[in-house]
Write a protein that holds these residues in place. Structure first.
Motif, PDB file in Angstrom:
ATOM      1  N   SER A  11       0.831  -1.208   0.000  1.00 56.74           N
ATOM      2  CA  SER A  11       0.000   0.000   0.000  1.00 56.74           C
ATOM      3  C   SER A  11       0.867   1.260   0.000  1.00 56.74           C
ATOM      4  CB  SER A  11      -0.934   0.007   1.207  1.00 56.74           C
ATOM      5  OG  SER A  11      -0.194  -0.029   2.419  1.00 56.74           O
ATOM      6  N   VAL A  12       1.992   1.206   0.700  1.00 54.40           N
ATOM      7  CA  VAL A  12       2.906   2.358   0.732  1.00 54.40           C
ATOM      8  C   VAL A  12       3.613   2.493  -0.613  1.00 54.40           C
ATOM      9  CG1 VAL A  12       4.914   3.375   1.883  1.00 54.40           C
ATOM     10  CG2 VAL A  12       3.195   2.168   3.227  1.00 54.40           C
ATOM     11  N   ARG A  13       4.013   1.356  -1.212  1.00 54.80           N
ATOM     12  CA  ARG A  13       4.630   1.390  -2.549  1.00 54.80           C
ATOM     13  C   ARG A  13       3.695   2.071  -3.543  1.00 54.80           C
ATOM     14  NH1 ARG A  13       9.002  -2.228  -3.275  1.00 54.80           N
ATOM     15  NH2 ARG A  13       9.196  -3.696  -1.571  1.00 54.80           N
ATOM     16  N   GLU A  14       2.427   1.657  -3.533  1.00 55.28           N
ATOM     17  CA  GLU A  14       1.441   2.230  -4.458  1.00 55.28           C
ATOM     18  C   GLU A  14       1.266   3.723  -4.224  1.00 55.28           C
ATOM     19  OE1 GLU A  14      -2.032  -0.194  -3.935  1.00 55.28           O
ATOM     20  OE2 GLU A  14      -0.993  -1.981  -4.670  1.00 55.28           O
ATOM     21  N   GLU A  15       1.252   4.136  -2.950  1.00 56.67           N
ATOM     22  CA  GLU A  15       1.115   5.560  -2.607  1.00 56.67           C
ATOM     23  C   GLU A  15       2.292   6.366  -3.152  1.00 56.67           C
ATOM     24  OE1 GLU A  15       1.304   8.408   1.361  1.00 56.67           O
ATOM     25  OE2 GLU A  15       0.952   6.265   1.630  1.00 56.67           O
ATOM     26  N   ALA A  22       4.620   7.829 -11.177  1.00 59.89           N
ATOM     27  CA  ALA A  22       5.426   6.796 -11.837  1.00 59.89           C
ATOM     28  C   ALA A  22       4.581   5.542 -12.015  1.00 59.89           C
ATOM     29  CB  ALA A  22       6.651   6.468 -10.992  1.00 59.89           C
ATOM     30  N   PRO A  23       4.656   4.907 -13.183  1.00 62.91           N
ATOM     31  CA  PRO A  23       3.917   3.658 -13.371  1.00 62.91           C
ATOM     32  C   PRO A  23       4.541   2.531 -12.547  1.00 62.91           C
ATOM     33  CG  PRO A  23       5.313   4.097 -15.261  1.00 62.91           C
ATOM     34  CD  PRO A  23       5.429   5.294 -14.359  1.00 62.91           C
ATOM     35  N   ALA A  24       3.711   1.603 -12.104  1.00 59.36           N
ATOM     36  CA  ALA A  24       4.221   0.476 -11.309  1.00 59.36           C
ATOM     37  C   ALA A  24       5.183  -0.372 -12.128  1.00 59.36           C
ATOM     38  CB  ALA A  24       3.061  -0.369 -10.794  1.00 59.36           C
ATOM     39  N   LYS A  25       4.902  -0.506 -13.426  1.00 59.05           N
ATOM     40  CA  LYS A  25       5.768  -1.307 -14.277  1.00 59.05           C
ATOM     41  C   LYS A  25       7.011  -0.483 -14.637  1.00 59.05           C
ATOM     42  CE  LYS A  25       5.805  -4.226 -18.320  1.00 59.05           C
ATOM     43  NZ  LYS A  25       4.992  -4.920 -19.296  1.00 59.05           N
ATOM     44  N   GLY A  26       8.176  -1.040 -14.375  1.00 61.87           N
ATOM     45  CA  GLY A  26       9.415  -0.364 -14.727  1.00 61.87           C
ATOM     46  C   GLY A  26      10.040   0.444 -13.601  1.00 61.87           C
ATOM     47  N   TYR A  27       9.378   0.505 -12.444  1.00 63.69           N
ATOM     48  CA  TYR A  27       9.929   1.244 -11.308  1.00 63.69           C
ATOM     49  C   TYR A  27       9.858   0.408 -10.047  1.00 63.69           C
ATOM     50  CZ  TYR A  27      10.119   5.573 -13.942  1.00 63.69           C
ATOM     51  OH  TYR A  27      10.435   6.523 -14.862  1.00 63.69           O
ATOM     52  N   VAL A  28      10.825   0.611  -9.179  1.00 65.31           N
ATOM     53  CA  VAL A  28      10.814   0.021  -7.848  1.00 65.31           C
ATOM     54  C   VAL A  28      10.881   1.166  -6.853  1.00 65.31           C
ATOM     55  CG1 VAL A  28      11.875  -2.153  -8.546  1.00 65.31           C
ATOM     56  CG2 VAL A  28      13.323  -0.270  -7.849  1.00 65.31           C
ATOM     57  N   VAL A  29      10.479   0.904  -5.633  1.00 64.54           N
ATOM     58  CA  VAL A  29      10.482   1.936  -4.599  1.00 64.54           C
ATOM     59  C   VAL A  29      11.702   1.716  -3.712  1.00 64.54           C
ATOM     60  CG1 VAL A  29       9.209   2.885  -2.641  1.00 64.54           C
ATOM     61  CG2 VAL A  29       7.991   2.231  -4.715  1.00 64.54           C
ATOM     62  N   CYS A  30      12.484   2.776  -3.523  1.00 65.24           N
ATOM     63  CA  CYS A  30      13.721   2.725  -2.726  1.00 65.24           C
ATOM     64  C   CYS A  30      13.630   3.666  -1.545  1.00 65.24           C
ATOM     65  CB  CYS A  30      14.911   3.170  -3.571  1.00 65.24           C
ATOM     66  SG  CYS A  30      15.303   2.112  -4.934  1.00 65.24           S
ATOM     67  N   ARG A  31      14.424   3.362  -0.531  1.00 65.40           N
ATOM     68  CA  ARG A  31      14.547   4.273   0.614  1.00 65.40           C
ATOM     69  C   ARG A  31      15.595   5.334   0.296  1.00 65.40           C
ATOM     70  NH1 ARG A  31      13.852  -0.737   3.118  1.00 65.40           N
ATOM     71  NH2 ARG A  31      12.164  -0.747   4.635  1.00 65.40           N
ATOM     72  N   PHE A  47      11.170   6.766  -2.624  1.00 64.64           N
ATOM     73  CA  PHE A  47      11.054   7.373  -3.943  1.00 64.64           C
ATOM     74  C   PHE A  47      11.106   6.278  -4.998  1.00 64.64           C
ATOM     75  CE2 PHE A  47      15.543   6.970  -3.197  1.00 64.64           C
ATOM     76  CZ  PHE A  47      16.095   6.697  -4.433  1.00 64.64           C
ATOM     77  N   PRO A  48      10.493   6.515  -6.167  1.00 68.83           N
ATOM     78  CA  PRO A  48      10.556   5.519  -7.229  1.00 68.83           C
ATOM     79  C   PRO A  48      11.879   5.614  -7.979  1.00 68.83           C
ATOM     80  CG  PRO A  48       9.166   7.335  -7.912  1.00 68.83           C
ATOM     81  CD  PRO A  48       9.602   7.623  -6.501  1.00 68.83           C
ATOM     82  N   ALA A  49      12.384   4.472  -8.394  1.00 65.50           N
ATOM     83  CA  ALA A  49      13.630   4.421  -9.153  1.00 65.50           C
ATOM     84  C   ALA A  49      13.547   3.291 -10.168  1.00 65.50           C
ATOM     85  CB  ALA A  49      14.811   4.184  -8.212  1.00 65.50           C
ATOM     86  N   THR A  50      14.354   3.404 -11.206  1.00 62.91           N
ATOM     87  CA  THR A  50      14.435   2.307 -12.167  1.00 62.91           C
ATOM     88  C   THR A  50      15.184   1.149 -11.512  1.00 62.91           C
ATOM     89  OG1 THR A  50      16.517   3.089 -13.077  1.00 62.91           O
ATOM     90  CG2 THR A  50      14.488   3.916 -14.123  1.00 62.91           C
TER      91      THR A  50
END
Length: 65
Positions: A11-15, A22-31, A47-50
């Protein structure tokens, strides 16, 4: 949750992805601040990152990808 370590709840990743547009596909969430230095899994520290950047950040922080 805002625990210093462990998985980031979906849920936090989606937020975070929605906040940055950023689209969910192609990005990961990093600290931004790693858990090893007290960074939390709260949205303010994420934050989202490749995947390429996430891997680089993990290697620079001394974690295995």
């Amino acid at each position: 949750g805002t625990a210093p370590s462990g998985e980031i709840p979906s849920s936090v990743r989606e937020e975070v992805l929605a906040t940055y547009g950023a689209p969910a596909k192609g990005y990961v969430v990093c600290r931004l601040i790693p858990a090893s230095l007290g960074g939390t899994s709260g949205a303010a520290n994420l934050f989202p990152a490749t995947p390429w950047f996430a891997d680089l950040k993990a290697r620079l922080e001394g974690r295995k990808p």
